[in-house]
Write a protein that holds these residues in place. Sequence first.
Motif, PDB file in Angstrom:
ATOM      1  N   MET A  33      30.256  49.447  34.575  1.00 49.33           N
ATOM      2  CA  MET A  33      29.812  49.666  35.948  1.00 49.33           C
ATOM      3  C   MET A  33      28.351  50.129  35.939  1.00 49.33           C
ATOM      4  O   MET A  33      27.948  50.920  35.090  1.00 49.33           O
TER       5      MET A  33
ATOM      6  N   GLY B  78      37.379  47.010  40.102  1.00 49.26           N
ATOM      7  CA  GLY B  78      36.994  46.084  41.156  1.00 49.26           C
ATOM      8  C   GLY B  78      36.747  44.670  40.655  1.00 49.26           C
ATOM      9  O   GLY B  78      36.313  43.806  41.423  1.00 49.26           O
ATOM     10  N   TRP B  79      36.989  44.442  39.373  1.00 47.76           N
ATOM     11  CA  TRP B  79      36.853  43.132  38.754  1.00 47.76           C
ATOM     12  C   TRP B  79      38.123  42.832  37.962  1.00 47.76           C
ATOM     13  O   TRP B  79      38.815  43.754  37.516  1.00 47.76           O
TER      14      TRP B  79
ATOM     15  N   ALA C  90      34.830  38.989  40.581  1.00 47.08           N
ATOM     16  CA  ALA C  90      34.571  40.105  41.483  1.00 47.08           C
ATOM     17  C   ALA C  90      35.559  40.013  42.629  1.00 47.08           C
ATOM     18  O   ALA C  90      35.678  38.965  43.275  1.00 47.08           O
TER      19      ALA C  90
ATOM     20  N   LYS D 127      35.278  44.006  46.532  1.00 46.54           N
ATOM     21  CA  LYS D 127      35.429  45.385  46.994  1.00 46.54           C
ATOM     22  C   LYS D 127      34.100  46.132  47.023  1.00 46.54           C
ATOM     23  O   LYS D 127      34.038  47.280  47.437  1.00 46.54           O
ATOM     24  N   GLY D 128      33.027  45.479  46.554  1.00 45.07           N
ATOM     25  CA  GLY D 128      31.720  46.117  46.512  1.00 45.07           C
ATOM     26  C   GLY D 128      30.993  45.985  47.841  1.00 45.07           C
ATOM     27  O   GLY D 128      31.515  45.451  48.818  1.00 45.07           O
TER      28      GLY D 128
ATOM     29  N   GLY E   6      29.939  48.643  43.030  1.00 46.89           N
ATOM     30  CA  GLY E   6      30.747  47.488  42.697  1.00 46.89           C
ATOM     31  C   GLY E   6      30.142  46.550  41.683  1.00 46.89           C
ATOM     32  O   GLY E   6      30.840  45.697  41.137  1.00 46.89           O
ATOM     33  N   ASP E   7      28.837  46.683  41.409  1.00 47.37           N
ATOM     34  CA  ASP E   7      28.178  45.770  40.485  1.00 47.37           C
ATOM     35  C   ASP E   7      28.438  46.167  39.036  1.00 47.37           C
ATOM     36  O   ASP E   7      28.578  47.351  38.716  1.00 47.37           O
TER      37      ASP E   7
ATOM     38  N   ASP F  86      28.860  42.317  42.973  1.00 44.85           N
ATOM     39  CA  ASP F  86      29.968  42.244  43.920  1.00 44.85           C
ATOM     40  C   ASP F  86      29.409  42.724  45.256  1.00 44.85           C
ATOM     41  O   ASP F  86      29.233  43.918  45.481  1.00 44.85           O
TER      42      ASP F  86
END
Length: 418
Positions: free
Chosen positions: A48, A57-58, A67, A70-71, A76-77, A221
């Motif tokens: 993250m 989230g991935w 992805a 959810k970002g 989220g990235d 994301d």
Amino acid sequence: MKNILILVFITIYVLMGCSMPHNTLSEVENKDGWQLLFDGSSTNGWKMFNGSDTVVGWTVEDQSLVALGKGGDIGGDIVSERQFKNFELKWDWKIEPQGNSGVMYHVIEDEKFAAPYLTGPAYQMIDDLDFPQELAEWQLTGADYAMHIADPDKKVIKKAGEWNTSRIIFDNGHVEHWLNGVKIVEFEAWTDKWFELKNSGKWENAPEYGLAQKGHICLQDHGSKTWFRNIKIRELPDKPKSFDLFNGDNLNGWVEFGSEKWYVEEGAIIGENGPDKEYGYLATTRYFNDFDLSLEFKQVKDGNSGLFFRSLLEGTKITGWQVEIAPPGKDTGGVYESYGRGWLIQIPEEKEDALNYGEWNTLRIRLEGSKVTTWLNGKQMIELEDEKIGQAQGRIALQIHSDSDVKIMFRALKLQEL
């Protein structure tokens, strides 16, 4: 007819048998130095952004790194654990209808930066054909986001839900974006034209955007489900350049931080305290990482100054390291860390007489990885190895010290990249 059908089935079988499995390297790719950034079955090698090694989230599905949407603008990235400087990166991707995502590079992880896009240029990935809001050209797929648009006459994009193939080449400042086998963007980073674009649009208030010479690869994301596979990279060789950091006439290539006085007179940069007698910095517009730099300085009054390297600035708060330039007996040529550990190394007392106060002096700094060496008027002052320095990057900056009556001159600033 039967024979024709058999021939067709045989042809299809042969073609399927010859097709390369996803997330693998061919013999030619291995020979050419390609590496996989996604193994097809896990998130190994990713973390993250500014966070933990546990990716959330991935997920991985159907040999794709996905992805989940959810970002958002922040959060989220994911970024590659490794950093890259000059490279060729290619990947396959698809996005859900009305989706928005991107791939960034040269991303810096630091608590100063809330999101990867504040430092890393982005290859834009979006549903050009059915996005719910009107998009500017610099927001469309393949663009160098908010900087360089993708050539609309050359671009062929698949509709949402279908696979595209993209490529970024970053070769010592020469940048290319490719989409589905066609080059759609080409530019040179860190030129006058590049800085004009950077300072006149979205990144005007993001001073460190796009300056890093190396950094993490980032998959974004941005609130849309996005699939990535066949993420492959090969590193390209460095091509070191030499620079005259000061042209002798004006402050082109430099930017001021603070209200102190910086001007050019008689072929020299002159720095003086302003009425507030606060800190002031004159910094290069671009980053320099590994280099051999020589300059001349003359302390007209007080002379409490320094040359910073691999440094980041927020107004007049600077984080990084300085090679000290100071009055006699104050360790000119030593290395000091601002907002951190303080003195990392001071010069031996017997070397203090190397400084010619009130006259022109020659300072040389060699910075290679984690190793710093300085010379004053041809005499070696220090040699230092420091892991934290080795991990950093940033600007070169000249300093005016606060609470002093400083007037100092600089000239003949010549830098050779290593």
